[in-house]
Scaffold this motif. Structure first.
Motif, PDB file in Angstrom:
ATOM      1  N   SER A   4       0.841  -1.197   0.000  1.00 47.14           N
ATOM      2  CA  SER A   4       0.000   0.000   0.000  1.00 47.14           C
ATOM      3  C   SER A   4       0.876   1.246   0.000  1.00 47.14           C
ATOM      4  CB  SER A   4      -0.906   0.038   1.236  1.00 47.14           C
ATOM      5  OG  SER A   4      -1.824  -1.028   1.218  1.00 47.14           O
ATOM      6  N   GLY A   5       0.428   2.256  -0.768  1.00 47.41           N
ATOM      7  CA  GLY A   5       1.102   3.542  -0.738  1.00 47.41           C
ATOM      8  C   GLY A   5       2.506   3.512  -1.310  1.00 47.41           C
ATOM      9  N   LEU A   9       2.529   6.130   2.500  1.00 45.39           N
ATOM     10  CA  LEU A   9       1.545   5.371   3.269  1.00 45.39           C
ATOM     11  C   LEU A   9       1.350   6.088   4.599  1.00 45.39           C
ATOM     12  CD1 LEU A   9      -0.246   2.922   3.925  1.00 45.39           C
ATOM     13  CD2 LEU A   9       1.826   1.740   4.721  1.00 45.39           C
ATOM     14  N   GLN A  11      -1.259   6.388   8.062  1.00 50.91           N
ATOM     15  CA  GLN A  11      -2.399   5.922   8.850  1.00 50.91           C
ATOM     16  C   GLN A  11      -2.861   6.987   9.838  1.00 50.91           C
ATOM     17  OE1 GLN A  11      -0.633   2.235  10.327  1.00 50.91           O
ATOM     18  NE2 GLN A  11      -1.767   1.094   8.761  1.00 50.91           N
ATOM     19  N   ARG A  33      -1.523   6.181  -0.166  1.00 54.83           N
ATOM     20  CA  ARG A  33      -2.562   5.446   0.566  1.00 54.83           C
ATOM     21  C   ARG A  33      -2.676   6.101   1.932  1.00 54.83           C
ATOM     22  NH1 ARG A  33      -6.120   3.780   3.423  1.00 54.83           N
ATOM     23  NH2 ARG A  33      -6.811   1.610   3.629  1.00 54.83           N
TER      24      ARG A  33
END
Length: 195
Positions: A4-5, A9, A11, A33
């Motif tokens: 991902s990303g 990436l 979060q 992402r």
């Protein structure tokens, strides 16, 4: 290619200003992402998403060639020439989703351009109806999205050349949706039903 990303990436709460994210790749979110992202005055271009087992030529696509975000605020930015690569069918999936952007939560796009993005069908062949189709050349939306003073043009997918609203609502305000190509339906905009 990473899971991902490819470029970024995040979060947490991602803020990008006056930046260029280009030529990255990942299985999900080729360029970015993010859980929550605010992107201002930036260029997201020539990124690619493709999911699978470490091989670009054998992938299941969860999309977002340029950006995959749960909540996105995109301001005065350009998302261009990104690809959500489709490939082998597995469990009914395989076509690319969201060549430019995948959005899965409440989001706003303002003063921005989404152009020249592509979601390709299985094995990348846009003409073969026997392959798993692609959705949302410019934007694949699975949440409420408001698009203001923006241009969505020259994007391509099997369904929803410009936008596919899979869930939620898409509100266009003072925006242009033109020159997009849906291979299977002659509509720029597809909301899960033929309109």
């Amino acid at each position: 290619y990473y899971d991902s990303g490819g470029g970024i990436l995040s979060q947490g709460n991602l803020i990008i200003e006056n930046s260029t994210i280009t030529n990255n790749g990942a299985y999900q979110g080729g360029g970015i992402r993010a859980t929550q992202a605010t992107i201002t005055g930036s260029l997201i271009s020539e990124n690619r998403s493709c999911t699978g087992w470490g091989r670009e030529d054998y992938c299941l696509n969860f999309g977002g060639g340029g950006i995959y975000a749960e909540n996105l605020t995109l301001i005065d930015s350009t998302v261009a020439d990104n690809v959500a690569q489709g490939n082998v069918e597995f469990a009914g999936m395989g076509g690319g989703m969201g060549g430019g952007i995948v959005i899965i939560g409440a989001s706003t796009i303002s003063g921005s351009t989404i152009s020249g993005n592509r979601a390709s069908s299985g094995w990348g062949d846009m003409e073969d109806r026997g392959l798993p189709p692609s959705y949302g050349g410019g934007i694949f939306a699975a949440g409420d999205v408001t698009i203001v003073n923006s241009t969505i043009s020259g994007n391509e997918a099997n369904y929803g050349g410009g936008i596919m609203a899979f869930d939620g609502h898409v509100n266009l305000v003072n925006s242009s949706l033109s020159g997009n190509h849906a291979q299977y339906e002659r509509y720029d905009y597809y909301d899960g039903y033929l309109i």
